[in-house]
Design a protein around this motif. Structure first.
Motif, PDB file in Angstrom:
ATOM      1  N   GLU A  88       0.831  -1.209   0.000  1.00 12.04           N
ATOM      2  CA  GLU A  88       0.000   0.000   0.000  1.00 12.04           C
ATOM      3  C   GLU A  88       0.865   1.258   0.000  1.00 12.04           C
ATOM      4  O   GLU A  88       0.599   2.212  -0.742  1.00 12.04           O
ATOM      5  CB  GLU A  88      -0.925   0.007   1.224  1.00 12.04           C
ATOM      6  N   CYS A  89       1.913   1.238   0.833  1.00  8.80           N
ATOM      7  CA  CYS A  89       2.791   2.402   0.888  1.00  8.80           C
ATOM      8  C   CYS A  89       3.590   2.560  -0.398  1.00  8.80           C
ATOM      9  O   CYS A  89       3.806   3.682  -0.873  1.00  8.80           O
ATOM     10  CB  CYS A  89       3.731   2.295   2.086  1.00  8.80           C
ATOM     11  N   GLN A  90       4.025   1.455  -0.970  1.00  6.58           N
ATOM     12  CA  GLN A  90       4.755   1.529  -2.235  1.00  6.58           C
ATOM     13  C   GLN A  90       3.887   2.136  -3.332  1.00  6.58           C
ATOM     14  O   GLN A  90       4.377   2.896  -4.173  1.00  6.58           O
ATOM     15  CB  GLN A  90       5.242   0.136  -2.626  1.00  6.58           C
ATOM     16  N   GLN A  91       2.599   1.805  -3.316  1.00 10.28           N
ATOM     17  CA  GLN A  91       1.688   2.388  -4.291  1.00 10.28           C
ATOM     18  C   GLN A  91       1.482   3.869  -4.023  1.00 10.28           C
ATOM     19  O   GLN A  91       1.445   4.692  -4.955  1.00 10.28           O
ATOM     20  CB  GLN A  91       0.343   1.644  -4.233  1.00 10.28           C
ATOM     21  N   ALA A  92       1.379   4.220  -2.731  1.00 14.03           N
ATOM     22  CA  ALA A  92       1.097   5.610  -2.374  1.00 14.03           C
ATOM     23  C   ALA A  92       2.235   6.555  -2.735  1.00 14.03           C
ATOM     24  O   ALA A  92       2.001   7.733  -3.026  1.00 14.03           O
ATOM     25  CB  ALA A  92       0.785   5.706  -0.879  1.00 14.03           C
ATOM     26  N   VAL A  93       3.485   6.072  -2.716  1.00 16.46           N
ATOM     27  CA  VAL A  93       4.625   6.966  -2.958  1.00 16.46           C
ATOM     28  C   VAL A  93       5.015   7.047  -4.432  1.00 16.46           C
ATOM     29  O   VAL A  93       5.985   7.717  -4.780  1.00 16.46           O
ATOM     30  CB  VAL A  93       5.857   6.527  -2.124  1.00 16.46           C
ATOM     31  N   LYS A  94       4.264   6.383  -5.291  1.00 22.55           N
ATOM     32  CA  LYS A  94       4.564   6.505  -6.719  1.00 22.55           C
ATOM     33  C   LYS A  94       4.400   7.956  -7.154  1.00 22.55           C
ATOM     34  O   LYS A  94       3.398   8.608  -6.834  1.00 22.55           O
ATOM     35  CB  LYS A  94       3.642   5.598  -7.535  1.00 22.55           C
ATOM     36  N   GLY A  95       5.389   8.457  -7.860  1.00 22.73           N
ATOM     37  CA  GLY A  95       5.357   9.846  -8.292  1.00 22.73           C
ATOM     38  C   GLY A  95       5.844  10.834  -7.255  1.00 22.73           C
ATOM     39  O   GLY A  95       5.706  12.052  -7.439  1.00 22.73           O
TER      40      GLY A  95
END
Length: 437
Positions: free
Chosen positions: A214-221
């Motif tokens: 979830e965190c890896q997805q959230a920090v994209k960009g």
């Protein structure tokens, strides 16, 4: 009382059949580091807990979740070391090593301990080879350190590793980056895990290192630290890249590398494998220019790297690296009768003093059983002593590989065996030199 038959979860035994590979790897690592001027240092397995809280960082997973911490009988908080750098810095300060000639170069092979989910290449007790350099601030030192990693890869026939490179700047330029990163994360705070929500205020860069999907997805960009480097840090990073090109060392810029420990500054790097699964980082390191001062010393630039030996061995096997065969028993002396057994022990003792690997019976077995054991040992030569041999003063020595036999006098026996072994080496019969020096 029940017998404890299993090792604690996340630990493993290193058995005699495996130890030769580990000794080969450890010796190769220490020998290669020595070519760069490194000398071994040995520090305690446990330290005061505060050392790791101040160095590794109290917002890291290592400190928050993974350390083995306990209270000793003096009611002091003690921690089994989770990594090697902090203990080396403490030892350098305590023993006045940084007051001598710089740069100071140290290396080590140590066990470390982290409480985490055991999986391939990641154990609760694991082993590290590491190096630390104190004194130089130039990017030349960074390039030399990475060059040592490449020499190690060559010495151990490691293939399939890629160098990932990044800069996380200094304390000054990182503050500007933190402001931009916090603003980015606040807009996505609902998608972060509870741990990362608490990290945002003190060390938002830790969020980038979180393994939660979830965190890896959230920090994209998310903003990239390289876009916020101050003039000095940017010049340092550009200089390092020039030096790596000069040394013909290929790399990829990876702005997501922040490493898992708070003490890193400027250069961070990882050698990543594509062949050993999720735990693909084999070597990791970088600069930690503020750590010596943080632990009470004078401001001292420093850098280093570490590699997990379990992962290193996995990568070597995946690369098809060749390991040397274990040293074989040079001579097994079977015996029958008390007098012959004493003579066998006497001869083995003399042979060992000359550097040979020699064995004789200590189990009271029959000659047939002793010879069967010699075969299982893989002994190069065998001999049988009994009353006849003692009376004649000679015995027959058999080459266990080709079946040839040689009659040798018991007087001067050690010299005769030595000549036989050397003859085997020169004629290609024996695949390695005897243990004699």
């Amino acid at each position: 009382m029940a017998v404890l038959t299993n090792a604690p979860r996340g630990t493993q035994d290193l058995l005699p059949a495996q130890s030769g590979r580990w000794q080969y790897v450890e010796n190769a690592l220490l020998r290669t580091a020595e070519l760069f001027g490194f000398h071994e240092i040995r520090t305690p397995v446990f330290e005061h807990t505060e050392l790791f809280q101040r160095s590794v960082g109290d917002t890291t997973d290592v400190v928050q979740k993974e350390m083995y911490t306990f209270e000793d009988k003096g009611r002091r908080s003690i921690t089994l070391r989770p990594e090697g750098t902090a203990g080396v810095v403490r030892a350098a300060l305590q023993n006045g090593l940084l007051g001598g000639a710089l740069p100071l170069r140290c290396c080590y092979v140590i066990p470390c301990f982290r409480y985490e989910k055991p999986q391939a290449g990641r154990l609760r007790e694991f082993h590290q080879f590491g190096v630390e350099v104190f004194g130089p601030s130039s990017f030349d030192a960074d390039a030399e350190l990475i060059s040592l990693c490449y020499e190690i890869c060559g010495a151990l026939e490691l293939k399939g590793l890629k160098l990932h490179l990044n800069s996380i700047g200094c304390k000054e330029c990182r503050q500007r980056y933190y402001e931009a990163l916090r603003a980015f994360l606040r807009e996505r705070e609902s998608g972060l895990c509870d741990t990362c929500k608490s990290r945002m205020a003190k060390n938002p860069m830790r969020v980038l290192d979180c393994k939660s999907p979830e965190c890896q997805q959230a920090v994209k960009g998310a903003p990239v630290m390289l876009d916020y480097l101050c003039e000095d840090c940017a010049a340092h990073f550009e200089g390092l890249k020039r030096r790596l090109s000069l040394l013909h060392i290929d790399y990829v810029i990876d702005p997501r590398i922040v490493r898992g420990l708070d003490y890193y500054t400027r250069t961070v790097f990882e050698f990543v494998s594509e062949t050993i699964g999720a735990q693909g980082t084999v070597i990791g390191g970088g600069r930690y220019d503020g750590l010596v001062q943080e632990l009470g010393g004078a401001p001292t630039p420093a850098l280093g790297f570490a590699m997990g030996l379990e992962r290193l061995l996995m990568q070597m096997e995946a690369s098809g690296a060749e390991f040397p065969e274990a040293n074989r028993c040079d001579l097994y002396i079977a015996s029958t009768g008390e007098a012959a057994q004493q003579k066998a022990l006497e001869l083995c003792t003399a042979l060992r003093q000359e550097g040979f690997i020699a064995e004789c019976d200590c189990m009271g077995r029959s000659v047939k059983a002793q010879m069967k054991y010699a075969g299982k040992l893989g002994a190069r030569y065998s001999a049988v002593l009994g009353d006849n041999e003692l009376q004649s003063g000679g015995c027959t020595v058999k080459n266990m590989d080709d079946g040839s036999e040689h009659t040798l006098s018991l007087d001067g026996f050690t010299d005769s065996i030595y000549r036989l072994l050397l003859e085997g080496v020169y004629n290609g019969i024996i695949d390695a030199e005897p243990a004699i020096k």
